[in-house]
Design an enzyme around this catalytic site. Structure first.
Site, short mmCIF file in Angstrom:
data_model
loop_
_atom_site.label_atom_id
_atom_site.label_comp_id
_atom_site.label_asym_id
_atom_site.label_seq_id
_atom_site.Cartn_x
_atom_site.Cartn_y
_atom_site.Cartn_z
N ASP A 95 0.85 -1.18 0.00
CA ASP A 95 0.00 0.00 0.00
C ASP A 95 0.89 1.25 0.00
O ASP A 95 1.92 1.29 0.67
CB ASP A 95 -0.92 0.01 1.22
CG ASP A 95 -2.07 1.00 1.07
OD1 ASP A 95 -3.21 0.56 0.90
OD2 ASP A 95 -1.80 2.23 1.12
N ILE A 96 0.46 2.27 -0.76
CA ILE A 96 1.27 3.49 -0.90
C ILE A 96 1.25 4.33 0.38
O ILE A 96 2.16 5.12 0.64
CB ILE A 96 0.78 4.31 -2.13
CG1 ILE A 96 1.88 5.19 -2.69
CG2 ILE A 96 -0.47 5.11 -1.81
CD1 ILE A 96 1.57 5.74 -4.07
N ASN A 122 -13.18 -3.08 2.24
CA ASN A 122 -14.09 -1.95 2.37
C ASN A 122 -15.04 -1.95 1.18
O ASN A 122 -14.59 -2.13 0.04
CB ASN A 122 -13.31 -0.64 2.41
CG ASN A 122 -12.40 -0.53 3.62
OD1 ASN A 122 -12.74 -1.03 4.69
ND2 ASN A 122 -11.24 0.09 3.46
N VAL A 179 -11.00 3.35 -3.61
CA VAL A 179 -10.65 2.86 -4.94
C VAL A 179 -11.69 1.81 -5.34
O VAL A 179 -11.82 0.77 -4.67
CB VAL A 179 -9.23 2.27 -4.98
CG1 VAL A 179 -8.92 1.71 -6.36
CG2 VAL A 179 -8.19 3.32 -4.57
N HIS A 182 -10.70 -4.87 -3.75
CA HIS A 182 -9.39 -5.19 -3.18
C HIS A 182 -9.54 -5.56 -1.72
O HIS A 182 -10.51 -5.21 -1.06
CB HIS A 182 -8.43 -4.00 -3.33
CG HIS A 182 -8.93 -2.74 -2.71
ND1 HIS A 182 -9.83 -1.92 -3.34
CD2 HIS A 182 -8.69 -2.17 -1.51
CE1 HIS A 182 -10.11 -0.88 -2.56
NE2 HIS A 182 -9.45 -1.01 -1.43
N MET A 183 -8.52 -6.25 -1.24
CA MET A 183 -8.47 -6.68 0.15
C MET A 183 -7.18 -6.13 0.75
O MET A 183 -6.14 -6.15 0.10
CB MET A 183 -8.48 -8.21 0.19
CG MET A 183 -8.61 -8.81 1.55
SD MET A 183 -9.23 -10.51 1.41
CE MET A 183 -7.86 -11.31 0.62
N HIS A 184 -7.28 -5.61 1.98
CA HIS A 184 -6.10 -5.15 2.71
C HIS A 184 -5.60 -6.29 3.60
O HIS A 184 -6.41 -6.92 4.30
CB HIS A 184 -6.44 -3.98 3.63
CG HIS A 184 -7.00 -2.77 2.93
ND1 HIS A 184 -6.26 -1.62 2.75
CD2 HIS A 184 -8.21 -2.52 2.38
CE1 HIS A 184 -7.01 -0.71 2.13
NE2 HIS A 184 -8.20 -1.23 1.89
P1 5GP Z 1 -9.86 1.62 0.20
O1 5GP Z 1 -10.14 2.73 1.19
O2 5GP Z 1 -10.46 1.89 -1.16
O3 5GP Z 1 -10.23 0.27 0.75
O4 5GP Z 1 -8.30 1.58 0.08
C1 5GP Z 1 -7.58 1.97 -1.03
C2 5GP Z 1 -6.12 1.79 -0.66
O5 5GP Z 1 -5.35 1.90 -1.85
C3 5GP Z 1 -5.59 2.86 0.32
O6 5GP Z 1 -5.04 2.20 1.45
C4 5GP Z 1 -4.54 3.60 -0.49
O7 5GP Z 1 -3.42 3.99 0.29
C5 5GP Z 1 -4.16 2.61 -1.56
N1 5GP Z 1 -3.75 3.22 -2.82
C6 5GP Z 1 -4.40 4.19 -3.49
N2 5GP Z 1 -3.73 4.51 -4.61
C7 5GP Z 1 -2.64 3.72 -4.65
C8 5GP Z 1 -1.55 3.60 -5.57
O8 5GP Z 1 -1.47 4.27 -6.60
N3 5GP Z 1 -0.59 2.67 -5.28
C9 5GP Z 1 -0.66 1.90 -4.16
N4 5GP Z 1 0.34 1.03 -3.97
N5 5GP Z 1 -1.67 1.98 -3.26
C10 5GP Z 1 -2.65 2.89 -3.50
#
Ligand code: 5GP
Ligand code: ZN
Length: 114
Positions: free
Chosen positions: A30-31, A87, A96, A100-102
């Site tokens: 994650d970025i 989420n 996003v 996706h899964m964290h």
């Molecule tokens: P969400 O809140 O949609 O579940 O999480 C999206 C995740 O994607 C966030 O933790 C965010 O930091 C990560 N993310 C967003 N853009 C990028 C990117 O361009 N590269 C990477 N590696 N992670 C990203």
């Protein structure tokens, strides 16, 4: 899905720090990590949200779970412990809109889920 950031990562148009990949799934750092280990797992095929997963999407989700176990072993948190989070939609905190899964770990995670 030309505007989707995770599709661009899957296509290699946007770089990522890849930690795992197979036929269906890609996993990368994650970025903006929320824990010492914070990995994003995505299906290569675009799906907007968990609610949009059809039969093929469910196969992707199964592959994401298998991949998460592989990532947990790679990152050596399989025995220590880790957390998986999906989420979904606005109140679920989805930012996003590519399913996706964290995978979070590397420290004792807080007890509360919300
Ligand atoms: P969400 O809140 O949609 O579940 O999480 C999206 C995740 O994607 C966030 O933790 C965010 O930091 C990560 N993310 C967003 N853009 C990028 C990117 O361009 N590269 C990477 N590696 N992670 C990203
Ligand atoms: Zn996408």
């Amino acid at each position: 899905m030309e505007e989707c950031i995770f599709c661009k990562i899957a296509a290699g148009t946007i770089p990522c720090r890849k930690v795992y990949e197979d036929e269906r799934v890609l996993a990368f750092e994650d970025i903006q990590p929320m824990a010492p280990i914070h990995i994003i797992l995505i299906p290569r095929r675009h799906i907007d949200t968990l609610m949009d997963a059809d039969a093929e999407g469910m196969a992707d989700l199964q592959a994401m779970m298998v991949a998460a176990r592989a990532v947990a072993r790679l990152k050596e948190v399989d025995a220590r412990g880790f957390r998986l989070v999906i989420n979904c939609n606005e109140e679920g905190g989805q930012v996003v809109f590519h399913l996706h899964m964290h995978l979070l770990g590397g420290r004792k995670l807080r007890d509360g889920l919300a």
